[in-house]
Scaffold this active site. Structure first.
Site, PDB file in Angstrom:
ATOM      1  N   TYR A 183      39.630  11.778  33.586  1.00  0.00           N
ATOM      2  CA  TYR A 183      39.341  12.930  32.731  1.00  0.00           C
ATOM      3  C   TYR A 183      40.030  12.795  31.376  1.00  0.00           C
ATOM      4  CZ  TYR A 183      37.437  15.367  36.838  1.00  0.00           C
ATOM      5  OH  TYR A 183      36.693  15.729  37.928  1.00  0.00           O
ATOM      6  N   SER A 222      30.395  21.372  40.235  1.00  0.00           N
ATOM      7  CA  SER A 222      29.209  21.971  39.599  1.00  0.00           C
ATOM      8  C   SER A 222      28.572  23.014  40.509  1.00  0.00           C
ATOM      9  CB  SER A 222      28.190  20.888  39.228  1.00  0.00           C
ATOM     10  OG  SER A 222      27.170  21.400  38.395  1.00  0.00           O
ATOM     11  N   PRO A 223      29.343  24.016  40.973  1.00  0.00           N
ATOM     12  CA  PRO A 223      28.821  24.969  41.961  1.00  0.00           C
ATOM     13  C   PRO A 223      27.750  25.922  41.433  1.00  0.00           C
ATOM     14  CG  PRO A 223      30.989  25.652  41.219  1.00  0.00           C
ATOM     15  CD  PRO A 223      30.757  24.285  40.645  1.00  0.00           C
ATOM     16  N   LEU A 224      27.619  26.042  40.119  1.00  0.00           N
ATOM     17  CA  LEU A 224      26.562  26.891  39.558  1.00  0.00           C
ATOM     18  C   LEU A 224      25.291  26.110  39.280  1.00  0.00           C
ATOM     19  CD1 LEU A 224      28.594  29.121  37.044  1.00  0.00           C
ATOM     20  CD2 LEU A 224      28.107  29.522  39.470  1.00  0.00           C
ATOM     21  N   GLY A 225      25.342  24.809  39.466  1.00  0.00           N
ATOM     22  CA  GLY A 225      24.152  23.980  39.280  1.00  0.00           C
ATOM     23  C   GLY A 225      23.604  24.063  37.870  1.00  0.00           C
TER      24      GLY A 225
END
Length: 287
Positions: A46, A200-203
């Protein structure tokens, strides 16, 4: 394993995103902990291998004790950038590299141990026995507590898991990328006692304007009043409803959105509402 229900993803805290100052980063760390987000997700790569050091300096100024938080890091990706003299982006899971990478992360994060080390992505050249040797030494020396993988398939988890215990697999999982429910990944993890974490849980719901996302917005809008929730809260509640006990890795640095995300952990979607949302994503009823 003790990780917070929501995990703070640090990928965009540094030069790859918000470029938070040391003071801003320390404030973000304090804010997360005050809102019961005590686990911080890192990777050596990162910020082109700079964000861990930025976080380590900020944490030293936060006033928090090390035992109050959990630190995750990942290793294995060798990128082409000014901080690494690589000819091509590749993966390295040799015993020496894993050990060296962990020691670099410890130095940068200003800590004596990682709560969790993940292999960032599977490599065609990884040798399970060599990985197991490195992990055994790192655990024996107290430099890591738990071990896991990221983006691994069931067969890859099986290959590694025959040589050592896998505690976590961090995968992409959201309403718009939910293949893990159907390709055996989450099934394997539940039967093997491997905890899922979701990046990326909200897609793509807020990133793309497509027929799919428009269907999703319409369905979420119809449920907002019922649950007194925002659309992003409903998206998080949807993945947390899965019986595997998914821990979402939330990457926002907006404090209001972080508080909303924490509130989403209290939402228990009714079964039919969960399937209404799935149907909106798939564009058809389940078989």
């Amino acid at each position: 394993m003790t990780y917070s229900r929501l995990i703070a993803g640090t990928m965009t805290w540094g030069s790859w995103g918000k470029q938070l100052s040391k003071k801003e980063m320390a404030s973000m760390i304090d804010f997360c902990v005050a809102n019961n987000i005590t686990t911080f997700d890192h990777a050596d790569i990162y910020g082109a291998y700079t964000t861990e050091a930025d976080f380590g300096k900020a944490f030293a100024d936060s006033g928090l004790k090390r035992k109050e938080i959990q630190l995750i890091s990942k290793c294995g990706i060798q990128d082409e950038c000014e901080n690494r003299p690589n000819k091509v982006k590749h993966y390295n899971y040799s015993k020496d590299y894993i050990t060296w990478s962990v020691e670099e992360s410890l130095r940068n994060l200003n800590t004596d141990y990682l709560d969790l080390l993940l292999l960032h992505r599977p490599s065609p050249l990884m040798v399970a026995e060599e990985i197991a040797e490195a992990i055994t030494i790192l655990k024996k020396d107290g430099k890591i507590r738990d071990f896991g993988v990221s983006n691994f398939t069931p067969s890859q988890m099986d290959m590694i898991g025959l040589r050592m215990d896998i505690d976590v697999n961090q995968i992409e999982f959201s309403l718009t990328e939910h293949t893990a429910m159907y390709n055996g990944t989450l099934d394997f993890m539940m039967t093997s006692g491997i905890k899922p974490m979701a990046w990326s849980p909200l897609g793509s719901v807020f990133k793309e304007d497509t027929e799919q996302t428009r269907r999703i917005h319409k369905q979420l809008g119809a449920l907002k009043d019922k649950y007194n929730a925002t659309e992003d809260q409903l998206l998080l509640a949807w993945i947390m409803k899965h019986p595997s006990g998914v821990h979402p890795v939330v990457g926002t640095t907006t404090k209001e959105r972080l508080q909303q995300a924490v509130a989403a952990t209290k939402i228990n979607l009714e079964t039919e509402d969960w399937f209404l949302i799935l149907t909106a994503a798939q564009g058809h009823k389940v078989p």
